[in-house]
Design an enzyme around this catalytic site. Structure first.
Site, short mmCIF file in Angstrom:
data_model
loop_
_atom_site.label_atom_id
_atom_site.label_comp_id
_atom_site.label_asym_id
_atom_site.label_seq_id
_atom_site.Cartn_x
_atom_site.Cartn_y
_atom_site.Cartn_z
N ASN A 199 -2.72 9.85 -26.47
CA ASN A 199 -1.49 8.89 -26.04
C ASN A 199 -0.61 7.55 -27.03
O ASN A 199 -1.66 6.76 -27.10
CB ASN A 199 -2.11 8.58 -24.89
N GLU A 200 -0.05 8.21 -28.24
CA GLU A 200 0.04 6.82 -28.99
C GLU A 200 1.07 5.95 -29.05
O GLU A 200 1.24 5.38 -27.88
CB GLU A 200 0.88 8.18 -29.57
N PRO A 201 0.65 4.76 -29.80
CA PRO A 201 1.46 3.27 -29.53
C PRO A 201 2.99 4.04 -29.00
O PRO A 201 3.55 5.32 -29.14
CB PRO A 201 1.64 2.69 -30.70
N THR A 215 -2.81 8.86 -36.95
CA THR A 215 -3.30 10.06 -36.70
C THR A 215 -3.61 10.65 -37.35
O THR A 215 -4.38 11.22 -37.22
CB THR A 215 -3.15 10.02 -35.10
#
Ligand code: PGA
Length: 252
Positions: free
Chosen positions: A153-155, A172
């Site tokens: 769950n990236e920015p 990442t």
């Protein structure tokens, strides 16, 4: 230390910290086994949980802990990637945990990194349903990325996000790039449980080791809740804690 918004346990080394987490997980499995109940675990990959898996395997082999009534759901995998690829999380889990314990093969779940694109939405919804049908996750194990991600769950990931396809953040991919020889070969996408999926776990244990994690740990433990760092949502979980070594805790 008073401005911490998430409970933190600090240990001198990752090995000692992981043994404590393994003990907690094993105790729940043992109790549920005695009560004739299943245990549902949410699992993570990466370098962080390696000691945990090693210790759980030891407890299985030496102390006879059985995983026959344990059901597992992994957080994520790259997309697309072959399950035979040593960099896939499917392969990682088999090598480092699953093949060493007595879990039933059908009770190990991970998002299918080979599914055709057009099936993603329906398969991700099925993943969510399978978690619900199993009774929900009892303990969710997490690592944290330098972007503050839990799962992938990236920015930008919202509090109500669910299992889905996500584009990986540049940081990442930079961190993963040495495993894939070049940035060009590093996957651009992944399938991940969402923030809402993770937040439904009854108990959440996030582990982090090393100086490289200290900055993001300080941010998500002391900062405000923001979708710029999905781990910050754990501040609002009733039963979440961070298990840290002396280096990752150093900026708190
Ligand atoms: P790591 O990755 O365990 O390899 O540090 C953690 C993560 O990116 O979530």
């Amino acid at each position: 230390m008073s401005n911490q918004k998430i409970p933190v346990e600090k240990y001198s080394t990752p090995e000692i910290a992981s043994k404590s987490v393994a003990k907690e997980v094993a105790a729940l499995i043992q109790k549920n086994n005695s009560d004739g109940k299943n245990t549902v675990l949410g699992l993570a990959t990466g370098s962080t949980p390696l000691h945990l898996y090693k210790e759980l395997i030891r407890i299985h082999k030496e102390d006879g802990l059985s995983f026959k009534n344990t059901i597992t759901f992994n957080l994520d995998d790259y997309y697309p990637i072959s399950q035979d690829d040593p960099e896939s999380y499917y392969y990682f889990m088999q090598q480092h945990f699953i093949k060493h314990i007595d879990i039933l093969p059908e009770n190990f779940h991970i998002p299918d990194s080979n599914m055709p694109r057009e099936s993603i939405e329906i398969e991700c919804a099925k993943y969510e349903q399978t978690i619900k049908d199993s009774g929900g996750i009892d303990i969710q194990i997490l690592g944290i990325g330098r972007t503050g991600h839990i799962g992938f769950n990236e920015p930008g990931s919202s509090r109500d996000s669910r299992t889905r396809l996500v584009e990986l953040d540049k940081i990442t991919r930079d961190d993963a790039c040495s495993n894939f020889n070049s940035l060009e070969n590093t996957p651009k996408y992944s399938l991940t449980m969402g923030v809402a999926t993770i937040m439904e776990a009854k108990k959440i244990i996030l582990m982090a080791w090393g100086k490289s994690k200290s900055e993001i740990i300080a941010k998500v433990v002391k900062g405000s809740i923001t979708n710029e760092a999905s781990a910050s949502f754990l501040q609002s979980h009733p039963n979440a804690k961070f298990v840290l070594d002396k280096d990752s805790v150093s900026r708190l």
